[in-house]
Design an enzyme around this catalytic site. Structure first.
Site, short mmCIF file in Angstrom:
data_model
loop_
_atom_site.label_atom_id
_atom_site.label_comp_id
_atom_site.label_asym_id
_atom_site.label_seq_id
_atom_site.Cartn_x
_atom_site.Cartn_y
_atom_site.Cartn_z
N ASN A 84 0.82 -1.22 0.00
CA ASN A 84 0.00 0.00 0.00
C ASN A 84 0.85 1.27 0.00
OD1 ASN A 84 -2.64 -1.08 0.00
ND2 ASN A 84 -2.42 -1.65 2.15
N HIS A 85 0.39 2.28 -0.71
CA HIS A 85 1.01 3.61 -0.73
C HIS A 85 0.07 4.58 -0.03
CE1 HIS A 85 3.61 2.78 -4.58
NE2 HIS A 85 3.50 1.71 -3.82
N ARG A 86 0.61 5.64 0.52
CA ARG A 86 -0.26 6.66 1.12
C ARG A 86 -1.11 7.29 0.02
NH1 ARG A 86 4.72 10.39 3.00
NH2 ARG A 86 5.81 10.45 1.01
#
Length: 212
Positions: A84-86
Site C-alpha cells: 500500500n502507498h499513502r
C-alpha cells in the site's frame, strides 16, 4: 503403532508427488502461520510458497494466517499491506524507498491504508492464479475459483470467483453451515479424522450429522 494418515510434519505428504508440500514445514517468517495438513501445489517448486507472499515487512506488523486442511493451487499471490502507498497526499509515489536523498520522505504509518491481517480459514480450496489482497478474510470451507482477485471478505462455505471476486453461491444451506462451523472437524485428532473419512468425503450430507 497404527497409522492414521500422513505425518503433518513431513515436507511432502506423499514422497511420490513432490509438487505438493505441507506449507507449515517450509515457513521461515514469524509473521506467517499455517495449520496442519494445508498444502501448496506447484510443479515449479511447492516448497517456495513464501515467494508468493509479497510486500510482507516486519515493521508493518501484519500477519498471514492460514488454517488447517487448505488446498492452495499454483500461482497464488498473497499481497500484504506493505504494497500500500499513502493516498492522502498529492502523490502516491514512494520517494523514500528510492534513496539518493529522498529517504526523508518516509510516510507516517498512520498515513498508510493498512488493512490488518490476512486470514484464510480451515478447509479452504483456492484455485490456480488467485490473488488475495491485504486484510482479506476467507471463511472456513470456502471455494475460490481460478484467476480470481479477492478484495473483500468471503463468507464460510461460499463458492466465489471473478475479478473482483464475488460470492456465486453457498455450498450448503444455512443450517448445515452453522453445524459445520460448530463441529470444527479440522480440529479433531488424526485417529478420529481417519475413522470418519467416509463420512467427511460422502455426498450424503446427512451422514455428517450422525457423527458422535
Amino acid at each position: 503403532m497404527e497409522k492414521y494418515g500422513p505425518n503433518p510434519n513431513s515436507l511432502y505428504p506423499n514422497e511420490q508427488i513432490k509438487s505438493i508440500c505441507y506449507i507449515k514445514n517450509v515457513i521461515t517468517r514469524n509473521n506467517i502461520m499455517v495449520g496442519d495438513y494445508t498444502y501448496y501445489d506447484d510443479i515449479d517448486g511447492a516448497e517456495k510458497f513464501e515467494e508468493h507472499v509479497t510486500h510482507h515487512y516486519d515493521f508493518i506488523g501484519d500477519k498471514l494466517i492460514i488454517g488447517k486442511f487448505c488446498a492452495i493451487a499454483k500461482g497464488i499471490e498473497f499481497v500484504m499491506n506493505g504494497a500500500n502507498h499513502r493516498m492522502n497526499s498529492v502523490t502516491t509515489y514512494p520517494f523514500n524507498i528510492m534513496s539518493n536523498g529522498w529517504e526523508h520522505a518516509v510516510p507516517e504509518r498512520s498515513d498508510l491504508p493498512l488493512k490488518g491481517d490476512t486470514v484464510v480459514g480451515n478447509d479452504v480450496w483456492i484455485g490456480q492464479n488467485v490473488t488475495v489482497m491485504p486484510g482479506v478474510h476467507i471463511g472456513n470451507g470456502a471455494v475460490i475459483a481460478a484467476n480470481s482477485t479477492i478484495v473483500k471478505d468471503i463468507p464460510a462455505y461460499s463458492v466465489a470467483g471473478g475479478n473482483p471476486c464475488k460470492v456465486i453461491r453457498q455450498r450448503f444451506d444455512d443450517e448445515l453451515i452453522e453445524y459445520l462451523e460448530a463441529l470444527k472437524w479440522w480440529d479433531w485428532d488424526a485417529e478420529r479424522i481417519f475413522k470418519n473419512l467416509e463420512t467427511l468425503c460422502s455426498s450424503d450430507l446427512n451422514k455428517i450429522k450422525e457423527i458422535k
